[in-house]
Design a protein around this motif. Structure first.
Motif, mmCIF file in Angstrom:
data_model
loop_
_atom_site.group_PDB
_atom_site.id
_atom_site.type_symbol
_atom_site.label_atom_id
_atom_site.label_comp_id
_atom_site.label_asym_id
_atom_site.label_seq_id
_atom_site.Cartn_x
_atom_site.Cartn_y
_atom_site.Cartn_z
ATOM 1 N N UNK A 68 4.532 -12.257 6.212
ATOM 2 C CA UNK A 68 4.201 -11.092 7.032
ATOM 3 C C UNK A 68 2.715 -11.021 7.333
ATOM 4 N N UNK A 69 2.326 -10.049 8.124
ATOM 5 C CA UNK A 69 0.919 -9.852 8.459
ATOM 6 C C UNK A 69 0.209 -9.075 7.361
ATOM 7 N N UNK A 70 -1.012 -8.699 7.623
ATOM 8 C CA UNK A 70 -1.885 -8.068 6.628
ATOM 9 C C UNK A 70 -1.282 -6.773 6.065
ATOM 10 N N UNK A 71 -0.692 -5.971 6.976
ATOM 11 C CA UNK A 71 -0.151 -4.674 6.577
ATOM 12 C C UNK A 71 1.040 -4.858 5.622
ATOM 13 N N UNK A 72 1.958 -5.752 5.990
ATOM 14 C CA UNK A 72 3.149 -5.997 5.160
ATOM 15 C C UNK A 72 2.737 -6.581 3.811
ATOM 16 N N UNK A 73 1.810 -7.537 3.824
ATOM 17 C CA UNK A 73 1.339 -8.159 2.574
ATOM 18 C C UNK A 73 0.744 -7.129 1.630
ATOM 19 N N UNK A 77 3.495 -5.465 -1.930
ATOM 20 C CA UNK A 77 2.795 -6.428 -2.792
ATOM 21 C C UNK A 77 3.701 -7.013 -3.864
ATOM 22 N N UNK A 78 4.490 -6.150 -4.502
ATOM 23 C CA UNK A 78 5.389 -6.620 -5.562
ATOM 24 C C UNK A 78 6.447 -7.561 -5.004
ATOM 25 N N UNK A 79 7.015 -7.171 -3.859
ATOM 26 C CA UNK A 79 8.057 -7.993 -3.231
ATOM 27 C C UNK A 79 7.531 -9.360 -2.798
ATOM 28 N N UNK A 80 6.317 -9.384 -2.244
ATOM 29 C CA UNK A 80 5.756 -10.665 -1.799
ATOM 30 C C UNK A 80 5.578 -11.614 -2.976
ATOM 31 N N UNK A 81 5.163 -11.057 -4.111
ATOM 32 C CA UNK A 81 4.957 -11.895 -5.298
ATOM 33 C C UNK A 81 6.307 -12.355 -5.843
ATOM 34 N N UNK A 110 -4.190 -19.030 3.889
ATOM 35 C CA UNK A 110 -4.720 -17.746 3.420
ATOM 36 C C UNK A 110 -4.811 -17.701 1.895
ATOM 37 N N UNK A 111 -4.515 -18.799 1.235
ATOM 38 C CA UNK A 111 -4.622 -18.798 -0.229
ATOM 39 C C UNK A 111 -5.959 -19.361 -0.704
ATOM 40 N N UNK A 135 -3.445 -11.022 -1.949
ATOM 41 C CA UNK A 135 -3.527 -11.704 -3.245
ATOM 42 C C UNK A 135 -2.147 -12.020 -3.842
ATOM 43 N N UNK A 136 -1.160 -11.076 -3.816
ATOM 44 C CA UNK A 136 0.133 -11.420 -4.408
ATOM 45 C C UNK A 136 0.804 -12.624 -3.737
ATOM 46 N N UNK A 137 0.761 -12.652 -2.397
ATOM 47 C CA UNK A 137 1.329 -13.781 -1.642
ATOM 48 C C UNK A 137 0.605 -15.077 -2.013
#
Ligand code: NAP
Length: 307
Positions: A68-73, A77-81, A110-111, A135-137
């Protein structure tokens, strides 16, 4: 890979996965395996083990992820991780258990550390703090590429990973709540044109510089690396050229034919001033991008909005 090799493309409905499928078919590969997310939830360890046991793929492209984009990330946060850790760990581990000959894992540029020197070389990974919003992604993706690297070291696997720059092309996400900048701008300018609006609002000052790669070029790079590259360095994939968001907005305005004004909402954050990959490694491995930005955006615009 041989033409008859059995190849599993995880995430085949996504922008990257569908481009990899197009590329493999164009290169004469037809023994391809897919599962829709409704059929096989890649977060489910047992289900993924069962899938590998039944299908026994020889090669794997791991393009399934929560993206996702910046807003979704920043919001989920928990879901992305969690989701990214589960999806990639299940596939990488089962690929090891079932003797997959080679796997390619899609990481992301982006990592890299937020303040990495530009252009970003592969060796800058893990040399500084990450961008807090994703950061979580990033942590999940770093775990994925380290899993590939360490399965190679411990078990003698042949698992490679790549770091693509910002991608765009057919099957991108145009939902303004969680899309990336280029598809978001395409949609905004297209809708402003068809609705005869006087202006389009664009977030930030327009000064940040970003790099964009057409997704079919990325797929060609992945195919090339799958055929030729063995190594533990996660390879950057990009054009090596960047453009300011202001220039990008003007280009998209021209391609969509919007005649009104661009209004810059400087209350919205700009993000990192510049993000450009050093692509000398992949160039030295025999791959270079072929689709220029104007051509790629025109193809994407026609694919999504003019058909
Ligand atoms: N887009 C970019 O600019 C970019 C840049 C650099 C790297 N990458 C990397 O490229 C990869 C693919 O990105 P993309 O842009 O193609 O993303 P995408 O269009 O959102 O596609 C993601 C794919 O993953 C599948 N998926 C997600 N969760 C799943 C689950 N639990 N079970 C089964 N399938 C699941 C989706 O299936 P459904 O649609 O059915 O959910 C979809 O096929 C990611 O690893 C990303 O980090 C992307």
């Amino acid at each position: 890979m041989e033409k008859a090799s059995k190849i599993y493309i995880a995430g085949h409905t996504g922008m990257v996965g569908s481009a990899i499928v197009r590329n493999l078919k164009a290169n004469g590969f037809s023994n391809l395996v897919f599962r829709a997310s409704g059929e096989l939830d890649l977060k489910d360890q047992k289900a993924v083990a069962g899938f590998f046991e039944t299908e026994k793929p020889e090669y794997v492209f791991l393009a399934a992820a929560k993206v996702g984009g910046i807003e979704a990330n920043n919001t989920y946060r928990g879901q992305f991780l969690y989701e990214n850790l589960m999806i990639q760990s299940n596939i990488i581990h089962q690929s090891y258990v079932h003797g997959v000959k080679k796997l390619l894992f899609l990481a992301s540029s982006c990592i890299y550390p937020k303040m990495a020197p530009q252009p970003i070389k592969e060796e800058y990974l893990l040399t500084g703090a990450l961008e807090p919003t994703n950061e979580p992604y990033a942590i999940a993706k770093i775990a994925g590429l380290k899993m590939c690297e360490n399965y190679n070291l411990q078990y003698g696997c042949n698992f490679i990973s790549v770091m693509p720059t910002n991608l765009y092309g057919p099957n991108d996400n145009y939902d303004l709540k969680n899309s990336h900048v280029l598809p978001a701008l395409l949609r905004k300018f297209h809708e402003a044109k068809v609705n005869n609006k006087d202006s389009v609002e664009v977030w930030g000052s327009g000064s940040p510089r970003r790099e964009f790669l057409y997704v079919d070029d990325l797929a060609e790079a992945c195919f090339h690396l799958m055929q030729t590259y063995h190594g533990n360095v996660s390879v950057n994939i990009g054009t090596g050229k960047d453009i300011s968001i202001k220039e990008l907005a003007q280009l998209i305005k021209r391609i969509t034919g919007f005649k009104g004004e661009i209004e810059w909402n400087t209350k919205k954050p700009d993000g990192t001033p510049r993000k450009l990959l050093d692509v000398s490694l992949i160039n030295s491995l025999g791959w270079k991008y072929s689709t220029g930005l104007e051509e790629g955006i025109s193809l994407t615009y026609a694919d999504k909005f003019l058909n």
